[in-house]
Design an enzyme around this catalytic site. Sequence first.
Site, PDB file in Angstrom:
ATOM      1  N   ILE A  51       0.931  -1.103  -0.020  1.00  0.00           N
ATOM      2  CA  ILE A  51      -0.174   0.105   0.066  1.00  0.00           C
ATOM      3  C   ILE A  51       0.863   1.329  -0.083  1.00  0.00           C
ATOM      4  O   ILE A  51       1.945   1.247   0.848  1.00  0.00           O
ATOM      5  CB  ILE A  51      -1.044   0.229   1.154  1.00  0.00           C
ATOM      6  CG1 ILE A  51      -1.866   1.118   1.237  1.00  0.00           C
ATOM      7  CG2 ILE A  51      -0.312  -0.326   2.589  1.00  0.00           C
ATOM      8  CD1 ILE A  51      -3.227   0.976   2.260  1.00  0.00           C
ATOM      9  N   SER A  52       0.902   2.045  -1.110  1.00  0.00           N
ATOM     10  CA  SER A  52       1.779   3.387  -1.050  1.00  0.00           C
ATOM     11  C   SER A  52       1.790   4.034   0.237  1.00  0.00           C
ATOM     12  O   SER A  52       0.778   4.241   0.766  1.00  0.00           O
ATOM     13  CB  SER A  52       1.350   4.109  -2.181  1.00  0.00           C
ATOM     14  OG  SER A  52       1.223   3.392  -3.496  1.00  0.00           O
ATOM     15  N   GLN A  53       2.858   4.707   0.415  1.00  0.00           N
ATOM     16  CA  GLN A  53       2.907   5.579   1.520  1.00  0.00           C
ATOM     17  C   GLN A  53       2.030   6.913   1.234  1.00  0.00           C
ATOM     18  O   GLN A  53       1.790   7.460   0.200  1.00  0.00           O
ATOM     19  CB  GLN A  53       4.381   6.437   1.429  1.00  0.00           C
ATOM     20  CG  GLN A  53       4.788   7.384   2.589  1.00  0.00           C
ATOM     21  CD  GLN A  53       6.175   7.806   2.183  1.00  0.00           C
ATOM     22  OE1 GLN A  53       7.092   7.197   1.509  1.00  0.00           O
ATOM     23  NE2 GLN A  53       6.546   8.784   2.631  1.00  0.00           N
TER      24      GLN A  53
END
Length: 219
Positions: free
Chosen positions: A66-68
């Site tokens: 899950i992207s930052q």
Amino acid sequence: MILPSDSFEAKGKRQKLIDSLRIKGIKNDNVLEAMNRVPRHVFMDNAFLNHAYQDKAFPISSGQTISQPYTVAFQSDLLNVKKRDKILEIGTGSGYQAAILLEMGARVYTIERHRELFNRAQKIHIELGYSAHYFFGDGYEGKPQYGPYDGILITAAAGEVPEKLLDQLKTGGRLVVPLGSYGSQVMKLIIKRGKNDYEITDHGLFTFVPLLKGVVNGK
Ligand code: SAH
């Protein structure tokens, strides 16, 4: 699937995260307000629940991330999403970025190449009441039958800009892509000014999992 509820505590941590994104330079209120409404912890694997409001990427299943939050905010800002915009996302992953785009009022078309993630993201969206158009497939192909798009967001590192996606962009449309090889990529904003006429600008270094060809079936 039983999802963790959005507690008072989670809301407080989320507000702090949003404040920290503002300090890091994100100024777009549409983006920040959308991010303040989406319970990121619901998109995380249980093992990382307590870390959901740190500004970090975390593992989800199928070896993906899950992207930052900063990256999600940055890409959403570059895309310049307006209400009712038709947005194509490549790499549904957890479904978190798609939820932010929906909260911003976009019509979202999202493609994932891992069957397991494709299923998981939809379950989470149903529980939270989000509704995008979900496709299992290879994002390199895009989805021409629903285009052209106001914006195309690639959430994995591409070695080159997929030609077919440029073709599916409206004139005036924006494509955001982290371009480069393993380890570090340059965030590119590509604005289509006309047929075969593109304005390209660079927006700093980021690290994404790779954009890969083909699909992965499974659970
Ligand atoms: N937007 C996601 C980020 C997930 S990481 C989120 O908010 O959680 C990138 C995702 O891109 C991974 O799930 C990976 O499986 C997917 N991906 C990589 N190459 C792809 C391709 N060619 N087509 C579709 N999805 C792809």
